[in-house]
Design an enzyme around this catalytic site. Structure first.
Site, PDB file in Angstrom:
ATOM      1  N   TYR A 188      17.652   5.437  16.491  1.00 15.45           N
ATOM      2  CA  TYR A 188      18.469   6.128  15.361  1.00 15.45           C
ATOM      3  C   TYR A 188      19.184   7.174  16.370  1.00 15.45           C
ATOM      4  CZ  TYR A 188      13.964   4.912  12.915  1.00 15.45           C
ATOM      5  OH  TYR A 188      13.037   4.137  12.422  1.00 15.45           O
ATOM      6  N   HIS A 215       5.038   1.139  24.177  1.00 15.96           N
ATOM      7  CA  HIS A 215       5.268  -0.103  23.479  1.00 15.96           C
ATOM      8  C   HIS A 215       4.415  -1.199  24.424  1.00 15.96           C
ATOM      9  CE1 HIS A 215       9.515   0.998  21.725  1.00 15.96           C
ATOM     10  NE2 HIS A 215       8.316   1.203  20.811  1.00 15.96           N
ATOM     11  N   ILE A 231       7.287  -4.900  10.264  1.00 15.06           N
ATOM     12  CA  ILE A 231       7.394  -3.473  10.875  1.00 15.06           C
ATOM     13  C   ILE A 231       5.858  -3.087  11.486  1.00 15.06           C
ATOM     14  CG2 ILE A 231       7.251  -1.010  10.125  1.00 15.06           C
ATOM     15  CD1 ILE A 231       9.899  -2.685   9.528  1.00 15.06           C
ATOM     16  N   THR A 232       4.968  -3.753  11.077  1.00 16.18           N
ATOM     17  CA  THR A 232       3.427  -3.567  11.805  1.00 16.18           C
ATOM     18  C   THR A 232       3.531  -3.359  13.179  1.00 16.18           C
ATOM     19  OG1 THR A 232       2.495  -4.807   9.822  1.00 16.18           O
ATOM     20  CG2 THR A 232       1.185  -4.232  11.553  1.00 16.18           C
ATOM     21  N   GLU A 233       2.734  -2.393  13.723  1.00 19.20           N
ATOM     22  CA  GLU A 233       2.656  -2.254  15.157  1.00 19.20           C
ATOM     23  C   GLU A 233       1.176  -2.470  15.411  1.00 19.20           C
ATOM     24  OE1 GLU A 233       3.295   1.891  16.431  1.00 19.20           O
ATOM     25  OE2 GLU A 233       2.821   1.527  18.164  1.00 19.20           O
ATOM     26  N   GLU A 281      14.772  -1.608  27.427  1.00 18.40           N
ATOM     27  CA  GLU A 281      13.970  -0.793  28.142  1.00 18.40           C
ATOM     28  C   GLU A 281      13.140  -1.581  29.292  1.00 18.40           C
ATOM     29  OE1 GLU A 281      11.594   0.669  24.549  1.00 18.40           O
ATOM     30  OE2 GLU A 281      10.070  -1.090  25.044  1.00 18.40           O
ATOM     31  N   LYS A 315      -3.647  -7.544  -6.057  1.00 17.36           N
ATOM     32  CA  LYS A 315      -3.212  -6.495  -7.233  1.00 17.36           C
ATOM     33  C   LYS A 315      -2.192  -7.524  -8.002  1.00 17.36           C
ATOM     34  CE  LYS A 315      -3.001  -2.061  -4.712  1.00 17.36           C
ATOM     35  NZ  LYS A 315      -2.343  -0.951  -3.845  1.00 17.36           N
ATOM     36  N   GLY A 321       0.812  -0.966   0.195  1.00 21.60           N
ATOM     37  CA  GLY A 321       0.002  -0.181   0.054  1.00 21.60           C
ATOM     38  C   GLY A 321       0.644   1.225  -0.008  1.00 21.60           C
TER      39      GLY A 321
END
Lengths: 385, 287
Positions: free
Chosen positions: B158, B246, B95-97, B208, B42, B17
């Site tokens: 990053y 998270h 990657i999906t959250e 974390e 598609k 998408g």
């Protein structure tokens, strides 16, 4: 998403988990009616999203409907303080009126997601009615566990192992095994995070009943359960946090005076940490998401500033692919629109960072630009004090 | 060298998408070998030179991918991961959250014993600087070199990478393992790979609050890891019982606090950065 005990019992009833007869009441009149229908001795339990209600005076016994009404009158409207509510307590708006049972044994049953096993785990303990974390710390051998495999579910032999392990016998074993299988089904079918029955009781006539019920659903699974979303009680949430969630912002109010707005959860936590390290105290956690757009920035500002303690704001955006000039323009527009008076320190990284800084400087507003996180934290803490 | 990903890794995109196509282009521009995309309905088409397939099996037959990157929305992401494993891919980066935890239990079950390695979900992906990018991180902040980076976070990674690059310290591979309670690849899995990689000379690990993955990694490092390790733990100021963005970042029942994790890491001889501004400098002090 947490729900009330009476709601959790309603959900569990649908999956054939045995729970006491009872009904919620929002007024003394309703409590009187429910107690009358149930007959005999009843218990009136304050409904808030926190444990320790009994010790805080939110659970009382009534011998007749009149007394149930009087107790409901006392409890509804009271601010209940327990070890889980914090000192400010929680306003009680409803009570559960329920039959009382002749209790022989109090046990503990709980289903949680075990991160290490990557499976839900059913925990059972003979030490019911107590703080299970305390039991886990002092006598870990009294907590028995069975892993629930996806697709297969909890097997009867696993439930039997737990029942016999807790020293049960006779009819009680049959009852609790069926209840455990039903609980495991309910946990899976509702995308629960946590399902806890403390205490789960065996009555003197060997019935197995979930006397209490606590359910917490996986927010990520709620899209599959429109019926459960309806059980959300906004009175139990911080209004600012509810407001933020409507804009896809992840906001948690804290008690400091340095507001912060950050993209990404890890960086947002780290920003709070560095504010504290610089001698200040963060007023909030706010993750505007990996992207961060102008609309989110504006709402983020608005929500941060709804907290009167906030004396300065730190914006820390590591945009990366995000264009800093666009972001800076959004910050300027939002600050103008909301007429922000508190000083704002920005630390921005990403493409077109120099254009972004120029936009901030030329805005003529009260912005301080910092080169890195350390400088940003020191500057914002100095401005807040 | 690098771990898991290099310039020859053949990649398909799952979920082509707007976001999927945008990031696929960014990866391609960085040098990633994007050979196709799977987007049910598609199939047969193409976009910017990338052929689109209806199913992973078609993609496997036509373009022989070794890896995929999943952008499929949360409701269908678990299915996409399992479809990639069914196609025999070596590496799936999700990657999906916001994937329901019980869907991830199913993924964990389906992938047990399979050859497919899952990275994520809810992660920025991975990058081998100068070679290839299989993620959503900004490529330009990276610099090719010899430090391995492994992290539960996105933008905080990053930050660490930016600090390293400014200090002139390049990276071999940077892996975002994801912020969910259930993830495909954990710290130890990645550390094991870095241990074997001759071109990784040191590692920075960013953890974390929540769970015990950092404590387990600390024990692993103490026992097996031969290279210098620096670390940072986010969430020293996080209140207990609250999910900090998270899904996996929560101190529950007094467990999973930053101080426990820092203590375990320090006990294993790992240099823990006192603030997120010192991540790069802490690592630099070790090499």
């Amino acid at each position: 998403m947490k729900i009330h005990e009476y709601q959790a019992k309603g959900v569990l009833r649908r999956y054939n988990v045995p729970v006491p007869r009872g009904e919620v009441a929002f007024s003394p009149d309703e409590a009187r009616r429910v107690a009358g229908t149930l007959g005999g001795r009843v218990v009136v339990k304050a409904q808030i999203h926190a444990g320790g209600r009994g010790k805080g005076g939110g659970v009382k016994l009534a011998d007749n409907p009149e007394q149930a009404a009087r107790l409901a009158e006392q409890i509804i409207g009271m601010t209940l303080v327990t070890h889980q509510t914090g000192p400010e307590g929680r306003l009680v708006k409803r009570v559960l009126v329920e039959e009382t049972l002749p209790i022989d044994r109090e046990l503990y049953l709980g289903i949680v997601l075990d991160r290490k096993l990557e499976r839900p785990v059913l925990m059972a303990s003979s030490e019911g009615g107590m703080d299970i974390e305390e039991v886990a710390a002092k006598t870990p051998e009294l907590i028995l566990k069975e892993t629930i495999e996806p697709g297969i579910g909890l097997m009867p032999h696993q439930a039997r192992r737990l029942a016999f392990g807790m020293g049960l016998e006779g009819e009680a074993v049959k009852g609790i095994v069926n209840a455990m299988l039903a609980l495991a089904k309910a946990y899976e079918a509702t995308d629960a995070n946590l399902l806890e029955i403390n205490p789960f009781v065996i009555t003197t006539d060997e019935r197995a009943v979930a006397l209490d019920a606590k359910m917490d659903f996986d927010d990520n699974g709620l899209f599959r359960h429109p019926d459960l979303i309806e059980l959300r009680d906004l009175d139990e949430e911080d209004p600012l946090e509810t407001d933020a969630s409507n804009f896809n912002l992840n906001y948690i109010k804290l008690d400091g005076n340095v507001g912060c707005m950050v993209n990404g959860a890890g960086l947002a936590m780290a920003t709070m940490d560095i504010i504290q390290h610089a001698g200040g105290r963060p007023a909030n956690f706010l993750d505007v998401g990996g992207g961060a757009n102008a609309e989110q920035i504006k709402n983020g500002f608005r929500i941060i500033l709804s907290d009167a303690n906030v004396k300065a704001i730190l914006i820390n955006i590591f945009g990366g692919i995000l264009r800093v000039d666009v972001l800076a323009a959004g910050v300027v527009a939002a600050a103008r629109e909301l007429d922000i008076q508190v000083p704002i320190v920005l630390r921005l990284e990403g493409t077109k960072v120099d254009e972004g800084k120029r936009i901030l400087q030329e805005s003529g507003m009260n912005f301080t630009v910092a080169a890195n996180m350390k400088e940003a934290a020191e500057k914002v803490v100095a401005l807040a004090s | 060298m690098s771990i898991l990903l290099d310039e020859d890794t053949r990649i398909v995109v799952q979920g082509f998408g707007r976001a999927g196509a945008f990031h696929a282009q960014q990866c391609k521009d960085y040098g990633a070998k994007i050979v196709g995309a799977v987007h049910p309905g598609k199939g047969g088409g193409e976009k910017d030179g990338t052929p689109i397939f209806n199913t992973m099996r078609e993609a496997v037959d036509a373009v022989r991918p070794a890896a995929s990157i999943v952008f499929v929305p949360a409701a269908g992401a678990a299915d996409a991961i399992i479809e990639a494993a069914d196609g025999g891919l070596e590496l799936v980066v999700c990657i999906t959250e916001g994937i329901p935890a019980q869907d991830l239990v199913k993924v964990s079950f389906a992938l047990r014993g399979s050859e497919t390695r899952l990275i994520g979900p809810n992660c920025p992906g991975l990058i081998s600087p100068g070679k290839s990018k299989l993620g959503i991180m900004p490529g330009y902040i990276h610099k090719q070199g010899n430090v391995g980076v492994v992290s539960r976070s996105g933008t905080l990674t990053y930050e660490a990478v930016g600090q390293l690059s400014v200090l002139g310290i390049g990276q071999s591979t940077c892996v975002g393992i994801g912020g969910d309670p259930i993830i495909g690849t954990n710290f130890i899995d990645v550390l094991d790979l870095f241990n074997e990689d001759p071109d990784t000379h040191a590692v920075i690990m960013i953890g974390e609050i929540g769970g015990t993955a950092e404590e387990e990694a600390a024990a692993f490092i103490k026992e097996h890891f031969t290279k210098p390790v620096a670390a940072f733990i986010a969430g020293r100021t996080a209140p207990p019982g609250r999910r900090m963005g998270h899904a996996g970042a929560i101190i529950s029942g007094g467990k999973g606090t930053a101080s426990e994790k820092v203590a375990a890491l320090e006990d294993a001889g790992i240099a823990v950065a006192p603030t997120p501004a010192d991540m790069g400098a802490t690592l630099a002090g070790l090499i």
